[in-house]
Design a protein around this motif. Structure first.
Motif, mmCIF file in Angstrom:
data_model
loop_
_atom_site.group_PDB
_atom_site.id
_atom_site.type_symbol
_atom_site.label_atom_id
_atom_site.label_comp_id
_atom_site.label_asym_id
_atom_site.label_seq_id
_atom_site.Cartn_x
_atom_site.Cartn_y
_atom_site.Cartn_z
ATOM 1 N N ALA A 102 0.827 -1.210 0.000
ATOM 2 C CA ALA A 102 0.000 0.000 0.000
ATOM 3 C C ALA A 102 0.862 1.261 0.000
ATOM 4 O O ALA A 102 0.579 2.231 -0.708
ATOM 5 N N ILE A 103 1.932 1.239 0.787
ATOM 6 C CA ILE A 103 2.844 2.384 0.837
ATOM 7 C C ILE A 103 3.610 2.506 -0.478
ATOM 8 O O ILE A 103 3.748 3.591 -1.052
ATOM 9 N N ALA A 104 4.115 1.348 -0.961
ATOM 10 C CA ALA A 104 4.922 1.350 -2.177
ATOM 11 C C ALA A 104 4.160 1.875 -3.385
ATOM 12 O O ALA A 104 4.760 2.445 -4.306
ATOM 13 N N ALA A 105 2.841 1.707 -3.383
ATOM 14 C CA ALA A 105 2.035 2.179 -4.511
ATOM 15 C C ALA A 105 2.170 3.687 -4.705
ATOM 16 O O ALA A 105 1.994 4.199 -5.814
ATOM 17 N N GLU A 110 9.849 4.519 -11.449
ATOM 18 C CA GLU A 110 9.766 3.856 -12.745
ATOM 19 C C GLU A 110 10.843 2.780 -12.880
ATOM 20 O O GLU A 110 10.603 1.725 -13.469
ATOM 21 N N ASP A 111 12.024 3.054 -12.349
ATOM 22 C CA ASP A 111 13.111 2.071 -12.401
ATOM 23 C C ASP A 111 12.739 0.821 -11.606
ATOM 24 O O ASP A 111 12.983 -0.303 -12.051
ATOM 25 N N GLU A 112 12.145 1.021 -10.441
ATOM 26 C CA GLU A 112 11.731 -0.120 -9.616
ATOM 27 C C GLU A 112 10.612 -0.899 -10.289
ATOM 28 O O GLU A 112 10.572 -2.133 -10.219
ATOM 29 N N LEU A 113 9.702 -0.197 -10.940
ATOM 30 C CA LEU A 113 8.629 -0.876 -11.678
ATOM 31 C C LEU A 113 9.211 -1.704 -12.819
ATOM 32 O O LEU A 113 8.739 -2.818 -13.091
ATOM 33 N N ALA A 114 10.236 -1.189 -13.470
ATOM 34 C CA ALA A 114 10.875 -1.920 -14.566
ATOM 35 C C ALA A 114 11.547 -3.184 -14.045
ATOM 36 O O ALA A 114 11.452 -4.264 -14.656
ATOM 37 N N LYS A 193 1.706 -0.115 -10.288
ATOM 38 C CA LYS A 193 1.928 0.731 -11.469
ATOM 39 C C LYS A 193 0.871 1.828 -11.573
ATOM 40 O O LYS A 193 1.164 2.955 -11.993
ATOM 41 N N SER A 194 -0.361 1.498 -11.186
ATOM 42 C CA SER A 194 -1.447 2.477 -11.261
ATOM 43 C C SER A 194 -1.490 3.380 -10.032
ATOM 44 O O SER A 194 -2.300 4.310 -9.961
ATOM 45 N N GLY A 195 -0.628 3.097 -9.040
ATOM 46 C CA GLY A 195 -0.593 3.922 -7.831
ATOM 47 C C GLY A 195 -1.780 3.721 -6.921
ATOM 48 O O GLY A 195 -2.096 4.590 -6.099
#
Length: 246
Positions: A102-105, A110-114, A193-195
């Motif tokens: 929940a916090i990470a959202a 972007e680098d972490e999402l990749a 990714k969608s926050g």
């Protein structure tokens, strides 16, 4: 990233297996970098990468000017002599990592999402699934930027291999249903990714809820098999011989 990453993780696994088996015992010093490179037939830079990863996993300690030493395993919770079971570990992970997600959202980059997406690719290929699974959860924890949350997630992951019983229970379910794990990780990734904090929490809870149910199923099957085995032994003990055989 592909081949180099696979080679790097392969060496990490091999050295970790030697540590866990006691060949490299706690307190002992690992062979020099050059010797390790020759043993595993890889370059010295690859060995350096593996050493860094093992240090992050707290399997070893690098002492400048002295060498690389094997650390004692962390088998129990800090300040507690009571062993935990796989169900307790999984429930705790669900609660803590649900909030971590929940916090990470709201904080993930972007680098972490990749990098998170790369773990999905690795799992889909069926290569280094365990490593991809662990990296997935570590990236999310690190994305919180909260040291206490990161440490909590790391300590709970360590508990997965803290006793033979927990290892046995997790092995009975984690080696199966990779497609389900991949689908659950994908749902968590999409929420991040969608926050969407709420959806990220729900997706993480769903992931662990399925794991808890799978653990129950595995334990029940094992118990039934033990009962069948005991009944078979007892039946042989008390069976009446055929008169023809007397």
């Amino acid at each position: 990233m592909g081949s180099n990453r696979r080679l790097f993780w392969g060496i990490v696994d091999k050295i970790e297996a030697l540590i866990d088996s006691g060949i490299y015992s706690p307190g002992s010093r690992l062979p020099p970098e050059r010797e390790l490179a020759e043993t595993f037939k890889v370059s010295r830079p690859t060995i350096r990468e593996a050493i860094i990863a093992l240090e992050v996993r707290e399997k070893i300690e690098v002492k400048t000017g002295s060498g690389v030493y094997v650390l004692k395993p962390v088998n129990q919770l800090i300040g507690s002599n009571k062993q935990v079971n796989a169900f307790e570990v999984t429930q705790a992970r669900a609660l803590i990592e649900g909030e971590v997600a929940a916090i990470a959202a709201t904080t993930i980059t972007e680098d972490e999402l990749a990098r998170l997406h790369q773990t999905l690719v690795d799992m889909e290929k069926g290569e280094f699934i365990a490593e991809a699974d662990k990296e997935f959860h570590q990236i999310i924890a690190n994305a919180t930027r909260n040291s206490a949350m990161i440490l909590s997630a790391q300590n709970l992951w360590k508990l997965r291999s803290s006793t033979p019983e927990i290892i046995k229970d997790y092995d009975s379910v984690c080696s199966k249903d990779n497609s389900k794990t991949l689908a659950e990780h994908t749902a968590i990734y999409q929420a991040l990714k969608s926050g969407d904090s709420t959806q990220a929490r729900l997706a993480m809870h769903g992931h662990f809820n399925r794991l808890i149910n799978a653990l129950f199923d595995a334990v029940e099957l094992r118990a039934l098999e033990e009962i069948r085995q005991k009944n078979s032994e007892t039946r042989g003990l008390y069976s009446i011989p055929n008169p023809v055989d007397i």
